[in-house]
Design a protein around this motif. Structure first.
Motif, PDB file in Angstrom:
ATOM      1  N   GLY A  95       0.608  -1.133   0.063  1.00  0.00           N
ATOM      2  CA  GLY A  95      -0.277  -0.133   0.285  1.00  0.00           C
ATOM      3  C   GLY A  95       0.684   1.143  -0.031  1.00  0.00           C
ATOM      4  N   GLY A  96       2.265   1.210   0.013  1.00  0.00           N
ATOM      5  CA  GLY A  96       3.016   2.612  -0.854  1.00  0.00           C
ATOM      6  C   GLY A  96       2.710   3.208  -1.567  1.00  0.00           C
ATOM      7  N   ASP A  97       2.887   4.296  -1.272  1.00  0.00           N
ATOM      8  CA  ASP A  97       2.799   5.258  -2.155  1.00  0.00           C
ATOM      9  C   ASP A  97       3.984   5.659  -3.254  1.00  0.00           C
ATOM     10  N   ASP A  98       5.246   5.858  -2.248  1.00  0.00           N
ATOM     11  CA  ASP A  98       6.561   6.512  -3.172  1.00  0.00           C
ATOM     12  C   ASP A  98       7.680   5.473  -2.104  1.00  0.00           C
ATOM     13  N   TYR A  99       9.048   5.449  -3.183  1.00  0.00           N
ATOM     14  CA  TYR A  99      10.491   5.286  -2.351  1.00  0.00           C
ATOM     15  C   TYR A  99      10.372   5.592  -2.652  1.00  0.00           C
ATOM     16  N   LEU A 100      11.875   5.992  -1.312  1.00  0.00           N
ATOM     17  CA  LEU A 100      13.005   7.131  -1.663  1.00  0.00           C
ATOM     18  C   LEU A 100      14.329   6.172  -1.091  1.00  0.00           C
ATOM     19  N   VAL A 101      15.529   5.794  -1.876  1.00  0.00           N
ATOM     20  CA  VAL A 101      16.841   4.830  -1.825  1.00  0.00           C
ATOM     21  C   VAL A 101      17.694   5.980  -1.149  1.00  0.00           C
ATOM     22  N   LYS A 102      18.468   5.301   0.604  1.00  0.00           N
ATOM     23  CA  LYS A 102      19.376   6.005   0.815  1.00  0.00           C
ATOM     24  C   LYS A 102      20.506   5.658   0.066  1.00  0.00           C
ATOM     25  N   PRO A 103      21.746   6.869   0.383  1.00  0.00           N
ATOM     26  CA  PRO A 103      21.165   8.343   1.346  1.00  0.00           C
ATOM     27  C   PRO A 103      20.624   8.706   0.416  1.00  0.00           C
ATOM     28  N   PHE A 104      20.043   9.869   0.792  1.00  0.00           N
ATOM     29  CA  PHE A 104      18.295  11.015  -0.421  1.00  0.00           C
ATOM     30  C   PHE A 104      19.284  12.031   0.453  1.00  0.00           C
ATOM     31  N   SER A 105      19.055  12.605  -0.454  1.00  0.00           N
ATOM     32  CA  SER A 105      19.602  14.399  -0.230  1.00  0.00           C
ATOM     33  C   SER A 105      17.612  14.732   1.021  1.00  0.00           C
ATOM     34  N   TYR A 106      17.878  15.863   1.795  1.00  0.00           N
ATOM     35  CA  TYR A 106      16.829  15.995   2.111  1.00  0.00           C
ATOM     36  C   TYR A 106      16.632  17.375   0.582  1.00  0.00           C
TER      37      TYR A 106
END
Length: 231
Positions: A95-106
């Motif tokens: 049910g997730g909407d989006d995905y951000l992979v580490k490391p990521f910028s703030y």
């Protein structure tokens, strides 16, 4: 946009502190959780968006997402060190909407959050849309002012992404939209080949909610190799 309340779950207290300070500087309120169980416990109807680290001790972010989805359609953003398509599929299926992979910028994190909040607030009616209307399909009514459809009198809640996909196709009934066109219109980001699976998982979830037989869809159909359309 009024002050928004974010639920953020991560087992690393330093990351939680940095993200909390960052989001508070953007005028948001942050509710912290150290694991998936706390995230589920602290979820309520005042939360506007959830951020979940995937790998946490005890209940994982994916498990927490599935539990939260039983009570809410708020946007859910995953943070993870994993970038494989299979890992993303598991998250989206929960049910997730989006995905951000580490490391990521703030800067990227805040941009994603603001975009998700903007879409959610308009489509859920927390902020006024320019026009309130519906799109009628045989046996199905798609609401444009909130993430919901009505099928034969029964209200079916959708996530923000599911609603945006359905509304896009329903407003252009009969037009075949490629995965690339869907992704760029709904996520408002440049298309990459890895986005194929993202779109397909959300459409699969949408069919589970709308169709009597998801394997033989009545509403969200596809032409192999070309794309999807609403019939």
């Amino acid at each position: 946009m009024e002050e928004k309340k974010i639920l953020f779950a991560d087992d690393d207290p330093e990351i939680r502190e940095v993200v909390r300070i960052l989001l508070e500087s953007e005028g948001m309120t942050v509710v912290e959780a150290a694991n998936g169980d706390q995230a589920v416990e602290r979820m309520d109807d005042t939360i506007d968006l959830v951020i979940l680290d995937v790998m946490m001790p005890g209940r994982s972010g994916v498990s927490a997402c599935a539990e939260i989805r039983k009570q809410s359609t708020v946007p859910i953003l995953f943070l993870t060190a994993k970038s494989q398509d299979s890992d993303k599929t598991v998250g989206f299926s929960a049910g997730g909407d989006d995905y951000l992979v580490k490391p990521f910028s703030y800067a990227e994190l805040t941009a994603r959050i603001k975009a998700m909040l903007r879409r959610y607030c308009v489509y859920r009616g927390k902020e006024p849309a320019e026009e309130s209307d519906t799109v009628a399909l045989p046996g199905l009514t798609v609401h444009t002012d909130r993430a919901e459809v009505t099928r034969e009198g029964e209200a079916i809640p959708l996530t923000d992404i599911e609603h945006r996909i359905l509304l896009l196709l329903a407003c252009h009934r009969g037009t075949i939209y490629s995965v690339q066109r869907i992704y760029e219109a709904v996520w408002e980001e440049p298309y990459l080949p890895s986005a194929n699976n993202t779109v397909m998982v959300h459409i699969r979830n949408l069919r589970k909610k709308l169709e009597d037989d998801p394997q033989n869809p009545r509403y969200v159909k596809n032409v192999w190799g070309k794309g999807y359309f609403v019939g």
